[in-house]
Structures are given as C-alpha cells and as structure tokens.
Design an enzyme around this catalytic site. Structure first.
Site, PDB file in Angstrom:
ATOM      1  N   SER A   1       0.827  -1.208   0.000  1.00 45.29           N
ATOM      2  CA  SER A   1       0.000   0.000   0.000  1.00 45.29           C
ATOM      3  C   SER A   1       0.859   1.254   0.000  1.00 45.29           C
ATOM      4  CB  SER A   1      -0.956   0.000   1.196  1.00 45.29           C
ATOM      5  OG  SER A   1      -0.234  -0.029   2.412  1.00 45.29           O
ATOM      6  N   GLU A   2       2.046   1.197   0.656  1.00 46.55           N
ATOM      7  CA  GLU A   2       2.953   2.344   0.644  1.00 46.55           C
ATOM      8  C   GLU A   2       4.402   1.880   0.611  1.00 46.55           C
ATOM      9  OE1 GLU A   2       1.835   5.390   0.498  1.00 46.55           O
ATOM     10  OE2 GLU A   2      -0.239   5.178   1.175  1.00 46.55           O
ATOM     11  N   THR A   3       5.224   2.638  -0.092  1.00 48.48           N
ATOM     12  CA  THR A   3       6.672   2.512  -0.017  1.00 48.48           C
ATOM     13  C   THR A   3       7.221   3.858   0.423  1.00 48.48           C
ATOM     14  OG1 THR A   3       6.795   0.808  -1.723  1.00 48.48           O
ATOM     15  CG2 THR A   3       8.804   2.048  -1.283  1.00 48.48           C
TER      16      THR A   3
END
Length: 262
Positions: free
Chosen positions: A45-47
């Site tokens: 969902s996020e990096t």
C-alpha cells in the site's frame, strides 16, 4: 546504485499482521521516476523513501531526514503507517541514537519518538466540514447501499470523505459490509474525493466496550482498494470524534476485511 529495502509490519507486534510498508534508505539522490517504479514493483500500500538532507548526514546519528511516500500508483501527501515503518527502521535496524526523529514531508515536519519499547507519532490533525449529500450520493450508494448515514463530512486538506453510519448499527454491521471499492472510481463525480472513510460510534458496553469509534478505509484512487490500518485517516477521524465525543484521548479500531473490493 544499491538501495537497502525493508518490509515492516506497522501498528502491530505480530508478524504478518498490521499494515506492511516498504522502506528504502537513500544514500544519494534517486531519479524521480524510479521512486514510482520501485513502489509499483514493491506492490504494497505504501513505499517510504528516507533521504539524507545534507551531505554529512548519517542514518545512525542524524535526527532529521526527508521522507516521501508512494503507493503502487501515486505519490501521497501523508502516510502514517509508512512513517511509523520508517522510524522503526532507523531506530531498530540502523540503531539511530536520537530519542526523537524529524521527517520533512509534503505534510510538514512529522515527529517520531521512542517511548520505552514503542514509537509514538505526532501527526497533523485535519478538520472536517459538512458535506452536501447530493454531491456524493452515487459514491455513498456504491459504498453502503441503503444503509442509514448519520453524518457526512469532508476533509479538504486530505481529500477524504467521512461517512458516519447510524449509531443504531453495531460493529458487526461494519465488519460484514461487503464493499466493491473499484466501483468508487466511476461513482465519484466531483473529482475531489481521494479516500473514503466509513466510521461508526463505539460501544459503551458489551464485548467491545472501551472502543470510542470504528472505521474502514478505501482509496482506489491511489490503487488501494482497502487499507488495513491508516494513520492519515485517523488524523481525520481523531479530529471528528474528538469534537463529537468531547474527548482528547480515544481508542479507535480500524477494521479490515480481506475480501472487500475483490
């Protein structure tokens, strides 16, 4: 160029739970397009990308870093769980010697503090304003069908729509709600919504007593059908429920249904 990459399960003390984020430590400037390519390949969902702000900075000794967040589709202005993951990598992997870290981000300076064996984040508090139902009626219909809406708010700073379900509903109703988040993309006509929060007042009695509010969060506009635990959504929820409940300290539970949006 070799880039160290870590995967961290945030908001949990159990492996394979919470909300996973990838964290990249950048020793040098990274080509702008590579940020998104890496995030797309990580497919979480996020990096998060932590960068040094000055040539002499050190991941072990410095206390201030740049921080950016990318979903598989876009850069986002704020991400709580990836900020927590970034702090965990610096504190626990790089053994950063500072008790407080400052991250310079698109949402301003964010602080992460070590408190005993926990990490505490200071996130912005975003106000919400009444939203006219007719403008977003098709989107709400796509999300919850004919369920009763008790309140409808919009956060212009985060572009999140907050939909409070009727207090008559129990937590189980929110848990069992089947949501096809992909439909939101065609149902949202205003162009101003980039995240949808469904929330419900907590119970004062019963099995789940002590919880002030429940929520679920959807962001298909950023390539995330449903997010397990969302710090940026709680930056909105905290503002709203603090006003509604007259409380400064609250316990919120974000519900995540794996099949939602499929």
């Amino acid at each position: 160029m070799q880039i160290p990459v870590f995967t961290v399960d945030a908001f949990t003390n159990q492996p394979f739970s919470g909300n996973p984020a990838a964290v990249c430590l950048l020793e040098n400037d990274l080509d702008e397009a590579l940020h998104q390519k890496i995030a797309t390949e990580m497919n979480l969902s996020e990096t998060a990308f932590i960068r040094k702000l000055n040539p002499g900075d050190d991941f072990t000794k410095s206390s201030c870093f740049g921080l950016r967040w990318f979903t598989p589709a876009n850069e986002v202005p704020l991400c709580g769980h990836a900020t927590l993951a970034a702090a965990a990598v610096l504190f626990h992997i790089k053994k950063n010697t500072n008790s407080v870290l400052t991250f310079v981000t698109l949402s301003g300076e964010l602080k992460a503090r070590q408190v005993e064996d926990h990490i505490v984040l200071d996130l912005p508090l975003y106000l919400t304003y009444p939203q006219v139902l007719q403008e977003v009626e098709e989107l709400i219909k796509a999300a919850i069908g004919d369920m009763i809406v008790q309140d409808l708010r919009y956060s212009p700073d985060t572009k999140k729509l907050l939909v409070r379900l009727s207090d008559a509903y129990e937590r189980s109703v929110l848990e069992e709600l089947q949501v096809s988040a992909q439909r939101f993309l065609s149902a949202e006509k205003t162009g101003k919504v980039k995240g949808l929060i469904l929330t419900l007042k907590g119970n004062s009695s019963g099995k789940h007593k002590g919880h002030d509010f429940y929520s679920r969060y959807f962001a298909p506009w950023y390539g995330i059908l449903e997010d397990p635990v969302t710090g940026s959504a709680h930056a909105v929820l905290s503002s709203y429920w603090s006003e509604q409940l007259g409380k400064k300290e609250m316990l919120g539970v974000q519900i995540h249904v794996m099949a939602a949006g499929s």
